[in-house]
Scaffold this active site. Structure first.
Site, PDB file in Angstrom:
ATOM      1  N   ASN A 197       0.823  -1.213   0.000  1.00 53.67           N
ATOM      2  CA  ASN A 197       0.000   0.000   0.000  1.00 53.67           C
ATOM      3  C   ASN A 197       0.851   1.254   0.000  1.00 53.67           C
ATOM      4  O   ASN A 197       1.922   1.297   0.601  1.00 53.67           O
ATOM      5  CB  ASN A 197      -0.974  -0.007   1.190  1.00 53.67           C
ATOM      6  CG  ASN A 197      -0.420   0.707   2.407  1.00 53.67           C
ATOM      7  OD1 ASN A 197      -0.485   1.930   2.504  1.00 53.67           O
ATOM      8  ND2 ASN A 197       0.162  -0.054   3.330  1.00 53.67           N
ATOM      9  N   SER A 241       5.522   5.304   8.592  1.00 50.58           N
ATOM     10  CA  SER A 241       4.877   5.021   7.307  1.00 50.58           C
ATOM     11  C   SER A 241       5.866   5.362   6.191  1.00 50.58           C
ATOM     12  O   SER A 241       6.495   6.419   6.218  1.00 50.58           O
ATOM     13  CB  SER A 241       3.627   5.869   7.127  1.00 50.58           C
ATOM     14  OG  SER A 241       3.237   5.822   5.773  1.00 50.58           O
ATOM     15  N   ASN A 298       5.627  -1.498  11.377  1.00 56.30           N
ATOM     16  CA  ASN A 298       4.843  -1.002  10.247  1.00 56.30           C
ATOM     17  C   ASN A 298       5.205  -1.839   9.004  1.00 56.30           C
ATOM     18  O   ASN A 298       5.887  -2.861   9.125  1.00 56.30           O
ATOM     19  CB  ASN A 298       5.173   0.491  10.042  1.00 56.30           C
ATOM     20  CG  ASN A 298       3.993   1.259   9.471  1.00 56.30           C
ATOM     21  OD1 ASN A 298       3.342   0.789   8.537  1.00 56.30           O
ATOM     22  ND2 ASN A 298       3.707   2.426  10.018  1.00 56.30           N
ATOM     23  N   ASN A 333       4.931   6.093   3.276  1.00 54.41           N
ATOM     24  CA  ASN A 333       4.165   6.759   2.221  1.00 54.41           C
ATOM     25  C   ASN A 333       3.987   8.256   2.389  1.00 54.41           C
ATOM     26  O   ASN A 333       3.274   8.882   1.629  1.00 54.41           O
ATOM     27  CB  ASN A 333       2.801   6.077   2.093  1.00 54.41           C
ATOM     28  CG  ASN A 333       2.960   4.603   1.761  1.00 54.41           C
ATOM     29  OD1 ASN A 333       3.786   4.260   0.924  1.00 54.41           O
ATOM     30  ND2 ASN A 333       2.223   3.748   2.452  1.00 54.41           N
ATOM     31  N   THR A 334       4.633   8.822   3.395  1.00 53.70           N
ATOM     32  CA  THR A 334       4.697  10.283   3.528  1.00 53.70           C
ATOM     33  C   THR A 334       6.166  10.636   3.366  1.00 53.70           C
ATOM     34  O   THR A 334       7.002  10.164   4.148  1.00 53.70           O
ATOM     35  CB  THR A 334       4.176  10.726   4.921  1.00 53.70           C
ATOM     36  OG1 THR A 334       2.800  10.379   5.018  1.00 53.70           O
ATOM     37  CG2 THR A 334       4.339  12.225   5.131  1.00 53.70           C
ATOM     38  N   PHE A 377      -1.647   8.277   4.234  1.00 56.18           N
ATOM     39  CA  PHE A 377      -2.456   8.913   5.293  1.00 56.18           C
ATOM     40  C   PHE A 377      -3.676   9.637   4.724  1.00 56.18           C
ATOM     41  O   PHE A 377      -3.966  10.788   5.086  1.00 56.18           O
ATOM     42  CB  PHE A 377      -1.627   9.914   6.121  1.00 56.18           C
ATOM     43  CG  PHE A 377      -0.530   9.329   6.961  1.00 56.18           C
ATOM     44  CD1 PHE A 377      -0.462   7.967   7.233  1.00 56.18           C
ATOM     45  CD2 PHE A 377       0.460  10.151   7.509  1.00 56.18           C
ATOM     46  CE1 PHE A 377       0.559   7.450   8.029  1.00 56.18           C
ATOM     47  CE2 PHE A 377       1.476   9.644   8.300  1.00 56.18           C
ATOM     48  CZ  PHE A 377       1.521   8.291   8.548  1.00 56.18           C
ATOM     49  N   LYS A 388       5.479   3.709  17.011  1.00 54.74           N
ATOM     50  CA  LYS A 388       5.393   2.615  16.034  1.00 54.74           C
ATOM     51  C   LYS A 388       6.578   2.722  15.082  1.00 54.74           C
ATOM     52  O   LYS A 388       6.776   3.761  14.450  1.00 54.74           O
ATOM     53  CB  LYS A 388       4.076   2.702  15.263  1.00 54.74           C
ATOM     54  CG  LYS A 388       3.906   1.552  14.274  1.00 54.74           C
ATOM     55  CD  LYS A 388       2.482   1.445  13.794  1.00 54.74           C
ATOM     56  CE  LYS A 388       2.317   0.341  12.772  1.00 54.74           C
ATOM     57  NZ  LYS A 388       0.924   0.207  12.336  1.00 54.74           N
TER      58      LYS A 388
END
Ligand code: FMN
Length: 352
Positions: free
Chosen positions: A117, A182, A244, A184-185, A121, A215
């Site tokens: 994925n 994450s 994560n 993805n940022t 966010f 996390k």
């Protein structure tokens, strides 16, 4: 063929994000109907005193939680409670609403029971989620709120952005999670450094004494991971959630080179990171395991390795809503087989 396998064969014909959207519509409607909640709870909840535990002052009736990212906007809380989880983590929520990355951004790998994925966010923002949570507070299960940084906020303003989003939920979280992991940022993972983590937890402790977790990503060099976690613990983090998703694209053949990988192919990498973490910090802090956990065997392994709680996400997509009950029933059997009177006694036994 189980009922879910039949349903899955239909759901998996859809684009993964559309399938998630359908599940959300269903769980949202369950959330507004106590009759539906009761029907699902009768089917999916499993109660056994041997699984009860108290952690950070919160009562958990079982150790299996839903990891962040499934209920990003806290729209499905009551419906999810009826699926037998011991706790839920909503979010990641950011201060301001944002759309996330362009679609497609969620991919299934059926044979590998894994997902990739690059959501970024996507969420409706703190205030909308807070208003929703306020309507159902206090909760029937411990609810964690996973907090992230808005993409538009430059790194030098990240601390303030985390402070603002935390403050929007001060009366609504049973626990909080700072998500610095994450993939993805852009540049978010760079915040996984000793000095930012120190500032972050010192800031947070000026606002709340409630449990706060960090996390972490499974992709940090071991020394960095240990020093970042050590700093968090020194600055009164209540514990660490590991892990994560991963950007190690060697885990999955034929994968795209963006986003994070979760599910079965992440299992051994996450377990390895968890083991290093537990060897260093078990007994000093609370450890929560996530990453590729999709059956009782793996959940029990991580519990014996020091996890007080475990979380699932991708396993739920591939195995369906009975997963939680199945894991809990089997863990209860393992505990009895191994002579433990309570789950508590099994946590960390493999480290001793
Ligand atoms: C579609 C998707 C979205 C996710 N979104 C988030 C998120 O918003 N915040 C977060 O901390 N983790 C997020 N995660 C990571 C999960 O919470 C979990 O840490 C990871 O997927 C490993 O567990 P699993 O292998 O059981 O899925 C997401 C995972 C998936 C698959």
């Amino acid at each position: 063929m189980s009922v879910y396998k039949k349903l899955r064969s239909v759901l998996f014909k859809l684009d993964p994000e559309n399938a998630h959207y359908l599940a959300e519509i269903f769980l949202k409607s369950v959330s507004t109907s106590s009759v539906l909640q009761e029907i699902l709870a009768n089917q999916f909840c499993y109660e056994n005193e041997i699984l009860h535990n108290q952690i950070c002052g919160l009562d958990f009736y079982n150790p299996i939680g839903l990891a962040a990212g499934f209920d990003k906007n806290a729209t499905m809380v009551r419906g999810l409670c009826a699926l037998g989880f011991g706790f839920l983590e909503v979010g990641t929520l950011t201060k301001h609403a944002q759309n996330g990355n362009p679609k497609p951004r969620l991919f299934r790998y059926l044979q590998e029971e894994s997902l990739q994925n690059a959501m970024g966010f996507n969420n409706q923002g703190a205030l909308k989620a807070a208003a929703r949570l306020a309507q159902i507070y206090p909760y029937t299960l411990p609810i964690g709120i996973n907090l992230g940084k808005n993409k538009s906020i430059p790194t030098q303003d990240a601390l303030k952005n985390y402070e603002e989003v935390l403050c929007d939920f001060l009366s609504l979280g049973d626990y909080y999670v700072f998500n610095l992991s994450s993939p993805n940022t852009p540049n978010l993972r760079d915040l996984q450094n000793v000095s930012f983590v120190k500032e972050l937890f010192m800031m947070a402790r000026e606002h709340t004494n409630k449990p706060i977790f960090l996390k972490i990503s499974p992709d940090m060099p071991k020394d960095t991971m240990l020093s970042v976690c050590e700093q968090a613990i020194l600055c009164q983090a209540s514990g660490i959630i590991a892990t994560n998703t991963s950007v190690d694209y060697t885990l999955l053949w034929g994968t795209r080179d963006f986003g994070g990988i979760s599910g079965a192919v992440l299992k051994s990498k996450s377990a390895e990171v968890f083991e290093s973490l537990a060897k260093a910090f078990f007994g000093q802090t609370i450890l929560i395991a996530a990453g590729g956990i999709d059956d009782a065997q793996e959940a029990y392994k991580r519990i014996k390795m020091g996890a007080s709680l475990v979380q699932v996400y991708t396993g739920l997509i591939f195995k369906g809503p009975a997963l939680c009950k199945q894991i809990n029933q089997e863990i209860a059997q393992y505990l009895q087989r191994d002579g433990f009177l309570n789950l508590r006694d099994a946590i960390g036994v493999d480290l001793k």
